[in-house]
Design a protein around this motif. Sequence first.
Motif, PDB file in Angstrom:
ATOM      1  N   SER A  63     -48.664   6.483  41.531  1.00 32.86           N
ATOM      2  CA  SER A  63     -48.276   7.291  42.683  1.00 32.86           C
ATOM      3  C   SER A  63     -49.490   7.511  43.579  1.00 32.86           C
ATOM      4  N   ARG A  64     -49.250   7.921  44.805  1.00 36.14           N
ATOM      5  CA  ARG A  64     -50.338   8.077  45.772  1.00 36.14           C
ATOM      6  C   ARG A  64     -51.410   9.033  45.284  1.00 36.14           C
ATOM      7  N   ASP A  65     -51.004  10.096  44.589  1.00 38.89           N
ATOM      8  CA  ASP A  65     -51.977  11.079  44.120  1.00 38.89           C
ATOM      9  C   ASP A  65     -52.591  10.716  42.777  1.00 38.89           C
ATOM     10  N   GLY A  66     -52.162   9.608  42.201  1.00 36.55           N
ATOM     11  CA  GLY A  66     -52.722   9.163  40.930  1.00 36.55           C
ATOM     12  C   GLY A  66     -52.213   9.919  39.723  1.00 36.55           C
ATOM     13  N   ARG A  67     -51.272  10.843  39.918  1.00 37.38           N
ATOM     14  CA  ARG A  67     -50.798  11.625  38.774  1.00 37.38           C
ATOM     15  C   ARG A  67     -49.831  10.848  37.896  1.00 37.38           C
ATOM     16  N   TYR A  68     -48.985  10.047  38.519  1.00 36.75           N
ATOM     17  CA  TYR A  68     -47.940   9.358  37.768  1.00 36.75           C
ATOM     18  C   TYR A  68     -48.204   7.851  37.706  1.00 36.75           C
ATOM     19  N   ALA A  69     -47.983   7.289  36.543  1.00 38.26           N
ATOM     20  CA  ALA A  69     -48.023   5.841  36.364  1.00 38.26           C
ATOM     21  C   ALA A  69     -46.602   5.337  36.162  1.00 38.26           C
ATOM     22  N   TYR A  70     -46.307   4.200  36.754  1.00 41.77           N
ATOM     23  CA  TYR A  70     -45.018   3.539  36.564  1.00 41.77           C
ATOM     24  C   TYR A  70     -45.287   2.245  35.804  1.00 41.77           C
ATOM     25  N   VAL A  71     -44.777   2.163  34.590  1.00 43.82           N
ATOM     26  CA  VAL A  71     -45.050   1.027  33.714  1.00 43.82           C
ATOM     27  C   VAL A  71     -43.816   0.133  33.666  1.00 43.82           C
ATOM     28  N   PHE A  72     -44.011  -1.152  33.952  1.00 45.78           N
ATOM     29  CA  PHE A  72     -42.927  -2.130  33.963  1.00 45.78           C
ATOM     30  C   PHE A  72     -43.021  -2.974  32.689  1.00 45.78           C
ATOM     31  N   GLY A  73     -41.992  -2.925  31.856  1.00 51.49           N
ATOM     32  CA  GLY A  73     -41.983  -3.669  30.604  1.00 51.49           C
ATOM     33  C   GLY A  73     -41.231  -4.968  30.715  1.00 51.49           C
ATOM     34  N   ARG A  74     -41.495  -5.856  29.778  1.00 56.31           N
ATOM     35  CA  ARG A  74     -40.839  -7.168  29.778  1.00 56.31           C
ATOM     36  C   ARG A  74     -39.339  -7.048  29.523  1.00 56.31           C
ATOM     37  N   ASP A  75     -38.936  -6.001  28.822  1.00 60.82           N
ATOM     38  CA  ASP A  75     -37.523  -5.808  28.495  1.00 60.82           C
ATOM     39  C   ASP A  75     -36.725  -5.176  29.633  1.00 60.82           C
ATOM     40  N   GLY A  76     -37.333  -5.063  30.808  1.00 67.66           N
ATOM     41  CA  GLY A  76     -36.645  -4.450  31.932  1.00 67.66           C
ATOM     42  C   GLY A  76     -36.816  -2.950  32.005  1.00 67.66           C
ATOM     43  N   GLY A  77     -37.613  -2.387  31.105  1.00 70.23           N
ATOM     44  CA  GLY A  77     -37.842  -0.953  31.121  1.00 70.23           C
ATOM     45  C   GLY A  77     -38.782  -0.543  32.244  1.00 70.23           C
ATOM     46  N   LEU A  78     -38.455   0.566  32.904  1.00 71.96           N
ATOM     47  CA  LEU A  78     -39.314   1.191  33.907  1.00 71.96           C
ATOM     48  C   LEU A  78     -39.586   2.609  33.439  1.00 71.96           C
ATOM     49  N   SER A  79     -40.848   2.912  33.158  1.00 72.43           N
ATOM     50  CA  SER A  79     -41.220   4.206  32.579  1.00 72.43           C
ATOM     51  C   SER A  79     -42.146   4.954  33.526  1.00 72.43           C
ATOM     52  N   LYS A  80     -41.856   6.225  33.736  1.00 74.29           N
ATOM     53  CA  LYS A  80     -42.698   7.084  34.556  1.00 74.29           C
ATOM     54  C   LYS A  80     -43.485   8.017  33.637  1.00 74.29           C
ATOM     55  N   ILE A  81     -44.816   7.976  33.764  1.00 76.06           N
ATOM     56  CA  ILE A  81     -45.697   8.734  32.884  1.00 76.06           C
ATOM     57  C   ILE A  81     -46.512   9.730  33.700  1.00 76.06           C
ATOM     58  N   ASP A  82     -46.572  10.961  33.228  1.00 74.34           N
ATOM     59  CA  ASP A  82     -47.399  11.997  33.833  1.00 74.34           C
ATOM     60  C   ASP A  82     -48.761  11.984  33.143  1.00 74.34           C
ATOM     61  N   LEU A  83     -49.800  11.561  33.867  1.00 71.45           N
ATOM     62  CA  LEU A  83     -51.127  11.462  33.262  1.00 71.45           C
ATOM     63  C   LEU A  83     -51.768  12.824  33.038  1.00 71.45           C
ATOM     64  N   LEU A  84     -51.407  13.829  33.816  1.00 77.12           N
ATOM     65  CA  LEU A  84     -52.007  15.151  33.649  1.00 77.12           C
ATOM     66  C   LEU A  84     -51.397  15.893  32.459  1.00 77.12           C
ATOM     67  N   GLU A  85     -50.078  15.833  32.324  1.00 79.44           N
ATOM     68  CA  GLU A  85     -49.432  16.474  31.181  1.00 79.44           C
ATOM     69  C   GLU A  85     -49.321  15.545  29.988  1.00 79.44           C
ATOM     70  N   ALA A  86     -49.732  14.272  30.176  1.00 86.17           N
ATOM     71  CA  ALA A  86     -49.738  13.281  29.093  1.00 86.17           C
ATOM     72  C   ALA A  86     -48.374  13.185  28.417  1.00 86.17           C
ATOM     73  N   LYS A  87     -47.358  12.883  29.236  1.00 87.38           N
ATOM     74  CA  LYS A  87     -46.014  12.782  28.664  1.00 87.38           C
ATOM     75  C   LYS A  87     -45.195  11.743  29.427  1.00 87.38           C
ATOM     76  N   LEU A  88     -44.171  11.235  28.763  1.00 86.44           N
ATOM     77  CA  LEU A  88     -43.201  10.350  29.386  1.00 86.44           C
ATOM     78  C   LEU A  88     -42.196  11.205  30.149  1.00 86.44           C
ATOM     79  N   VAL A  89     -42.125  11.026  31.458  1.00 88.61           N
ATOM     80  CA  VAL A  89     -41.229  11.820  32.296  1.00 88.61           C
ATOM     81  C   VAL A  89     -39.816  11.265  32.239  1.00 88.61           C
ATOM     82  N   LYS A  90     -39.695   9.934  32.406  1.00 92.74           N
ATOM     83  CA  LYS A  90     -38.378   9.307  32.393  1.00 92.74           C
ATOM     84  C   LYS A  90     -38.530   7.813  32.149  1.00 92.74           C
ATOM     85  N   ARG A  91     -37.530   7.239  31.533  1.00 93.90           N
ATOM     86  CA  ARG A  91     -37.513   5.789  31.286  1.00 93.90           C
ATOM     87  C   ARG A  91     -36.108   5.276  31.541  1.00 93.90           C
TER      88      ARG A  91
END
Length: 387
Positions: free
Chosen positions: A66-94
């Motif tokens: 994300s623009r502010d660097g807080r969230y990472a969006y991880v694209f997996g080979r299985d078609g998974g799209l995962s949103k990760i909160d780097l500050l709270e260190a948790k998976l937000v949604k997949r």
Amino acid sequence: MRLFLCFLLALLLNACAAPQLRGTGDLGLIIERAAGRVTLVNTTLRQPYARIDGLGDLSHASAVYSRDGRYAYVFGRDGGLSKIDLLEAKLVKRVIQSGNAIGGSISQDGRIVVAQNYTPGGIKAFDAETLELLSEVPAEYAPGKFSKVVGLADTAGNKFAYALFEGGEIWVSDFANPRQPTTQRFPAGNQPYDGLVTPDGRYFLTGLFGEDGVAMLDLWQPDKGARKILEKYGRGEEKLPVFKMPHLRGWSVAQGKAYLPAIGRHEVLIVDVATWKEVGRIPVRGQPVFVMARPDGRQVWVNFAFPDNGKIDVIDTLAGQVTHAFEPGKGILHMEFAPRGENVWLSARDDNKVLIYNTENFAKLGEIAVDNPSGIFFTTRAARIGF
């Protein structure tokens, strides 16, 4: 006194409960390709601070921020799209958005995340906040025929450029209206296999697997169509064994020159980006995969395909030659520089480690135990076009 002591105790408990403060520009993540997990790291401390599981097949995973660097969006080979909160260190949604995917990108304004898919062929756009599906563009290049999408990259104006492997085309989709994108199509060549946008955002380039050469589209003047450059870039008349096709994202542009891996050859090619003509070659110790420039452009670090994937060569761009060569570990898959280039992180897959080196004196600064590491992605990518 009793009230005063109770007040101090309350302050102490509140301080203990407060979360640790971190600046997002200091963070990053490492893909653990076999474990379906990412390790979150602090790039200044050079230490991990959390691990997040349950991300599916990460055998060909990538991430954007994300623009502010807080969230990472991880694209997996299985078609998974995962949103990760780097500050709270948790998976937000997949979400599982396709059957087979190999990456994605985020729009210039940071509001749209786009995944590129093999199965079904095409791209899908999601709301960056909620991961709600906004729209999709099927890669139907002929009636009833769908193509794998490769080389997806963000460009100016919330547009995305990408290539169609079977379709032999470059497409540019405009998401000014995220629910009703419009797409332009440009003939590219035989089997484009990857793509990149130059650091200034002007050119989209895609390598051609089915023929020698690179197709290039001027995104400032798309009406001129794609043209072919570097017509001898490829395997050439002498069909050489290629142990791993180098990704175009492994190219680097530094000091007005592009440094790119020669396919099937133990060389790094130098190209003048003003003319897009080859101006030199540098011998290296294997078939290069990633040819990555330090942020200041003074050095270019090169890793290699099997059987030389334990080696690293460092090119001094002023000297125009390799000035340091070493073997830091087994299966060096990826490299990432600290934001200002004072150190570099190397993923040694077969050693289950990430290794950290000083880029001036090449001293080893530390290592992090990671299960089968591959991609390393720091939040500084949030501010870069095409990353």
